[in-house]
Write a protein that holds these residues in place. Sequence first.
Motif, PDB file in Angstrom:
ATOM      1  N   ASN A 337       0.820  -1.207   0.000  1.00 34.68           N
ATOM      2  CA  ASN A 337       0.000   0.000   0.000  1.00 34.68           C
ATOM      3  C   ASN A 337       0.854   1.256   0.000  1.00 34.68           C
ATOM      4  N   LEU A 459      -5.925   3.511  -7.618  1.00 34.92           N
ATOM      5  CA  LEU A 459      -7.069   2.611  -7.784  1.00 34.92           C
ATOM      6  C   LEU A 459      -6.742   1.230  -7.219  1.00 34.92           C
ATOM      7  N   VAL A 460      -5.532   0.725  -7.541  1.00 32.36           N
ATOM      8  CA  VAL A 460      -5.131  -0.579  -7.005  1.00 32.36           C
ATOM      9  C   VAL A 460      -5.088  -0.513  -5.481  1.00 32.36           C
ATOM     10  N   SER A 461      -4.620   0.624  -4.960  1.00 35.16           N
ATOM     11  CA  SER A 461      -4.546   0.772  -3.510  1.00 35.16           C
ATOM     12  C   SER A 461      -5.941   0.689  -2.883  1.00 35.16           C
ATOM     13  N   VAL A 462      -6.923   1.302  -3.539  1.00 35.17           N
ATOM     14  CA  VAL A 462      -8.299   1.221  -3.030  1.00 35.17           C
ATOM     15  C   VAL A 462      -8.789  -0.221  -3.082  1.00 35.17           C
ATOM     16  N   LEU A 463      -8.516  -0.881  -4.216  1.00 29.60           N
ATOM     17  CA  LEU A 463      -8.969  -2.271  -4.350  1.00 29.60           C
ATOM     18  C   LEU A 463      -8.357  -3.146  -3.269  1.00 29.60           C
ATOM     19  N   LEU A 464      -7.065  -2.933  -2.990  1.00 30.07           N
ATOM     20  CA  LEU A 464      -6.417  -3.731  -1.956  1.00 30.07           C
ATOM     21  C   LEU A 464      -7.038  -3.449  -0.596  1.00 30.07           C
ATOM     22  N   LEU A 466     -10.300  -2.479  -0.114  1.00 33.51           N
ATOM     23  CA  LEU A 466     -11.692  -2.911  -0.019  1.00 33.51           C
ATOM     24  C   LEU A 466     -11.861  -4.406  -0.230  1.00 33.51           C
ATOM     25  N   LEU A 467     -11.311  -4.914  -1.351  1.00 33.73           N
ATOM     26  CA  LEU A 467     -11.470  -6.343  -1.577  1.00 33.73           C
ATOM     27  C   LEU A 467     -10.155  -6.988  -1.994  1.00 33.73           C
TER      28      LEU A 467
END
Lengths: 486, 217
Positions: A337, A459-464, A466-467
Amino acid sequence: MIPLLLAIPTVAGALALATREASRQRALLLLAVLAHFALVVSCWYHRPAPRFGGWLALDELGLWVLTITSVLFLAATLYALHYLPKEDPGRRPDFEDGTLFENAPHAVFVASLAFFLAALTLVALSQHFAVLWVAVEATTLASAPLIFFHRHRRSLEATWKYLVVCSVGIALALVGTFFLAVATARQAHLRELVLGELLAHPAFLDPRWLELAFVFALVGYGTKMGLAPWHAWLPDAHAEAPSLVSALLSGALLNAAFLAILRFHQVLKAAGIGAFSQSLLLYLGLLSMLVAASFLLIQVDFKRLLAYSSVEHMGVLALGAGLGRQGVFAAAYHAWNHSLAKAALFLLAGNILARYKTKAIPRVAGLTTALPFTGALWVAGFLAITGAPPFGLFVSELAVAKACFAAQKPGAAAVYLLALLLAFVGLGKGMLAMARGESPAQLQSEALLAWLPSFLLLLVSVLLGLLPPAAVLDVAHELARVVGVS
Amino acid sequence: MWESETLLVTIVLLDFLLLSSARFSALVAYAAAQGVLLGLLVLSLGGLFASPWRVWLLAIVSAWLKGFVFPALLKRATRDVNVQREEKPFVGFSASLLFGLVLFGFSSALANRLPLPSPLATNLLLSSAFFTMLCGLFLLTARRSAVAHVLGYLVLENGVFLAGLALTREAPLSVELGILLDIFLGLFIMGILIYHIGREFATLDTVALARMAEEKE
């Protein structure tokens, strides 16, 4: 597979040196980075077999660091496609002190990027402690020309400092490697310093020499990782390097140095003295966080601000590794992250620098109107790096705090939370002030490649956050089992 | 074995000379002499190694690099600078000498405390290694000029080389690593060349560089 991972960037770098046209050099780099990324993705599905007598192999820890590296190189290369053609090759005045300077040759820069990727890949793959040392040294050599891209006084000074401080660190890490060799001396058949060998025969390791080896490795590789009190090179190098290089230093290089420390930690753990290395990591982590937080509060240069934030997050990683299995899991997650958010921010800082021609925070205002995409992402990046939900750092910072309590270290938890708070204040004061206020008169359009890489990283950081994919969590758990002292 | 002891004592004496000298040319000469002595030391300890050609190769390469190549590179890098000595070091030369004595005592005490790992390691070898490393670190911190810093790094690296000889059984590992570090140093000195050719600064005083950068902010 393993030879290819190393050969692709190396060959691309060599070819770039032999190519005349700048656009072809960039195309070569892009191809190499894409191929590298594809190979790394395939490694997640099918783990490659060890090569060269087990000297090179890809375990969970290596895969973890290698994937971060590959993703960041992809983002940085996309950014470079936009950044490098804009760079004026001729002599021009420096916007800070007015002296004339020019850039390093384009081919040298592109080739150094490719060699840097190769060296970082070797760090992630090496299972032999001597190879590991050589690889970390190679990262220094490959990245020094990158920092010295803009050939002016300040970058010269920063490169000089980087070389001197890191070379001394590297020399001490070599002594640590010798001590490790001594620790194996009791048993004649343990000839090679291969990780698997050492872990398989822990009874033959001499704990006194192992402890000494760890101390030297910690100082040596810790210098490279930017842990306080050996972080002196880091703010200068990050501030003076081109922003895409700063992103790679912060997001990829520091993690690679951390991997080297964890390799020694693994051996100590196997020998039953993991508690020793753990406590050292814990205290150094907290110290780095406090030192960084206090510098964050008084920082007036936005690239240095981001650099000190990296020191702080390296402190979080060390602290996590010092908290046992649960902490290692949190730290591994945190590494991902942090790298994503910090690389995104450094790339954006490059856009700001190009637009405002200054690194001074007070002279940047109205970012959200002057550069709408960059400005919005900058604010999002601020939330990401300070650990606000929904970004992944929120989850991993919380996990480190939980690990503190699980390890029954409420004092460490208190210092940790205090440092996070101070960092939040320091970063917020600087970064948000830049977003607000009156923007400069003329507006410029923003190139897609200037902000898209940062957008994707965040965006990848958000995905990591959330899901997180199950496969990623599996590897992180396995990594925590291998590295963490339970 | 007496000749290896003589060599080690000379290396230690050179460390003291390095601590107490101001002129760059003298510093370079002492570091070069140390490099040649290291090569001879490899030969003198060589009987304990497995393959003789490896010993010879290592001795020649290290003596050549440390004794001739690096000093030549350094001399070339500093040729055009008008300052040829260390002005106003952070720690004065007599104080450095006293400090050296303290470091020497510390190194000997440390070497005596550690369990000796291999037949190659004598207390003298180990303590010279520690002392040389500490002298290098001392030069890196107590001097201001970039030249002294490179020399400090060179001396530190000589100490690491000695430690490698003292600590690893068969030496190929340590030795090959040492050579790599040497190559690294070559590049490192090229850095100083670039540094110098850049001619951005009229001085090699690193403190002046930092001050210059601060004033601009």
